[in-house]
Design a protein around this motif. Structure first.
Motif, PDB file in Angstrom:
ATOM      1  N   PHE B 361      12.539  -3.397  73.303  1.00  0.00           N
ATOM      2  CA  PHE B 361      12.746  -4.364  72.215  1.00  0.00           C
ATOM      3  C   PHE B 361      14.121  -5.041  72.312  1.00  0.00           C
ATOM      4  N   THR B 376      18.664  -4.461  67.636  1.00  0.00           N
ATOM      5  CA  THR B 376      17.911  -3.795  68.707  1.00  0.00           C
ATOM      6  C   THR B 376      18.867  -3.211  69.747  1.00  0.00           C
ATOM      7  N   ALA B 418      10.217  -3.768  66.299  1.00  0.00           N
ATOM      8  CA  ALA B 418      11.282  -2.962  66.888  1.00  0.00           C
ATOM      9  C   ALA B 418      11.638  -1.779  65.994  1.00  0.00           C
TER      10      ALA B 418
END
Lengths: 157, 447
Positions: B361, B376, B418
């Motif tokens: 991600f 992320t 994510a």
């Protein structure tokens, strides 16, 4: 200069879009030129942008955004191996280590003879065939084993 | 170990393919698999293909009647969101002065998802017919099928099928002698997970970076080149011809309440026979697992990600009690997603699995929204330090906090996608994370 063969292929892609939307063909044009020359130099990207009548920076944005475009030389054979979850669960690290030791290179490196380059890829959407890799963005090899990798490398040598 | 479904490498439309066991499957979108040359036009015509399109353009069936039939079928978007297809079709403006577009999303990049690939390489004509019917219904003049760049050989098969269909009069000007015209083209991505998001995909078709657009406006009013556009998943379009041949009710009856029809499940990871299995919606998970040969090497099941990493991971007990349909999985606090079952056996280290997913991600965030772009990377670096023996116990709360601050604060759903694995892995397998932090090594691998 774009080759006549490349222009012919780009012109075919242009038939897919309205006449005033030439930029739409940039994804294909970059792919076509990269396939012909091995990688995308700044000059190539400029020529593509000019041919498609789009700003150079917009073509560069596309070339640098998508990870299958190579903005530096990658050798004759670019091997991209997937290490994402489905491949990882089926021991892609064994294949990665084997490729690294056989070729004597790490990720994003090219062998001294300019033949092979190794890249770590993200999911290729073929997870049923894990572990897998593709060569030069086109030839998919699935259900890899150490022996199978050796056979593929032998064929390419 | 049993042989996995064999895969042909240098494929062409007329090369035979041998699939292993079709037993236990109900073939709708992959129904040509029973034949020798599944991808060819000849094969598709032999099993009754293009008959629905022919009937519609000949009888000049009313668009509203087709939409009603699709609504009755209970077909829901097979790309992951599960939005009712018939309802989506009704959002397209009926009258528009200019070109309307139709887009098919064959950009499979969610780990564990590989179903649409089998449709374009084994049954491309049913997808073409489905898109032609949708174009007729919605008044679209031009269509694009956007295909994942990594499956180049399959892209070529689909493009060959397009030429075959056009030469036979199923695409192009005045289809089958009617006054309906529709041009359909194959276009491709080149390595960007985010282009599976429909507005990023549209940007990519236009020759731009794949960064999602703010919605509204939705593609139905502002899509490709700013024109009204309908976007559906490959499997959704491919279900349409069958629905119009047999009726919406017949399709609905294949499945269960709120989940009509069949579903292609991509089964990968620790099973004996990874591959695609097309089964009736509502099949109990244990039966699907059995079709895939069960957990490999005689090991025990530990966990399953049922619909790709953007759906919450489920411990063995929860998934073994679940049925494979929208309601069944949402009742079990996960989601059907794209039907991408990633099976993990008892030897799987959940910390390392999450480590790889969080890297994915981080790598694939398009960088447009700050919470996702920065979050992320932050999440990945924290899990990375845990895996390298430098984790702290408060990292688990930190991971939860950062993830909660990504989800819901971004333009597209990649933010939620994510955050989901982080939150669900820690929720269900917290002791493994705590062990890793305390001992600096994997609990599973230490046993």
């Amino acid at each position: 200069m774009l080759s006549p063969q490349a222009i012919e292929k780009i012109d075919y892609e242009l038939t897919k879009y309205p006449a005033d939307q030439r930029q739409a063909a940039v994804m294909s044009a970059l792919r076509i030129v990269q396939t012909e020359l091995g990688w995308l130099s700044k000059e190539s990207i400029t020529e593509i942008a000019q041919y498609l009548r789009m700003p150079e920076i917009a073509a560069m944005e596309v070339a640098s955004f998508y990870n299958m475009y190579d903005l530096s030389p990658v050798g004759k054979y670019k091997i991209t191996i997937c290490t994402n979850i489905s491949c990882m669960l089926r021991d892609s690290d064994v294949i990665v280590n084997h490729l690294k030791s056989t070729l004597g290179i790490g990720f994003n490196e090219v062998t001294a003879d300019g033949k092979f380059c190794l890249k770590e890829g993200e999911c290729m959407g073929c997870c049923g065939g894990a572990p897998l890799m593709h060569v030069n963005n086109t030839d998919m090899h699935e259900f890899l084993t150490v022996e199978k990798v050796d056979a593929i490398l032998e064929e390419l040598k | 170990m049993a042989t996995p479904n064999p895969v042909i490498n240098k494929t062409a439309l007329h090369k035979p393919v041998v699939m292993t066991d079709l037993k236990g499957q109900t073939l709708v979108t992959l129904r040509t698999l029973t034949e020798e040359n599944p991808a060819s036009l000849e094969t598709y015509l032999k099993i009754g293909g293009y008959s629905a399109l022919k009937r519609i353009v000949t009888e000049k069936t009313k668009a509203t009647d087709i939409i009603t039939e699709v609504k009755n079928s209970g077909l829901r978007g097979r790309g992951g969101a599960g939005f009712p297809t018939g309802l989506k079709w009704s959002f397209m403006p009926r009258y528009f002065d200019g070109t309307k577009y139709l887009v098919c999303n064959t950009d499979e990049g969610e780990p564990g998802t590989f179903k649409d690939r089998d449709i374009i390489r084994y049954n491309p004509h049913q997808l073409i017919e489905g898109m032609a019917i949708a174009a007729y219904t919605l008044g679209a003049r031009v269509g694009y099928n956007y295909i994942h760049g990594e499956i180049w050989q399959d892209y070529e098969i689909f493009e060959a099928a397009l030429h075959e269909a056009k030469a036979a009069g199923y695409l192009g000007e005045r289809i089958l002698g009617s006054d309906f015209s529709f041009d359909l083209y194959a276009v491709h991505g080149y390595g960007a997970y985010i282009c599976g998001e429909e507005t990023a995909l549209i940007e990519s078709i236009e020759g731009k970076k794949g960064q999602p657009r703010f919605k509204p406006p939705f593609p139905a009013s502002y899509g490709v080149f700013g024109k009204p556009t309908n976007v559906n998943n490959t499997e959704s379009y491919t279900s349409i011809p069958w629905i119009l041949e047999h009726g919406g009710q017949a399709f609905a009856d294949l499945g269960v309440s709120n989940s009509g029809g069949t579903k292609l499940f991509s089964v990968s990871g620790h099973v004996e026979k990874p591959g695609n299995y097309e089964v009736k919606m509502g099949m109990p998970f244990n039966e699907l697992l059995e079709l895939a040969g069960g957990v490999w090497k005689g090991r025990k099941l530990k966990a399953v990600i049922p619909g790709g990493p953007s759906t919450p991971v489920m411990p063995a007990a929860a998934i073994m009690a679940a049925t494979m349909d929208y309601e069944g999985l949402s009742k079990a606090r996960s989601s059907l997603g794209a039907g991408s079952m990633i099976v993990m056996d008892e030897t799987t280290c959940m910390v390392k699995a999450l480590h790889r997913l969080s890297y994915f991600f981080y790598e694939e965030s398009c960088g447009q929204c700050t919470p996702c772009r920065e979050g992320t990377g932050w999440v990945y670096r924290v899990i990375d330090r845990i895996v390298n023996g430098k984790g702290k116990m408060e990292d688990l709360d930190l991971l939860t906090d950062v993830s909660n601050n990504i989800a819901g604060r971004t333009i597209c759903a990649l933010g939620e996608a994510a955050a989901t694995p982080v939150l669900s892995f820690i929720k269900h397998f917290r002791p493994e994370f705590e062990y890793y932090i305390q001992h600096g090594k994997s609990m599973v691998e230490s046993q």
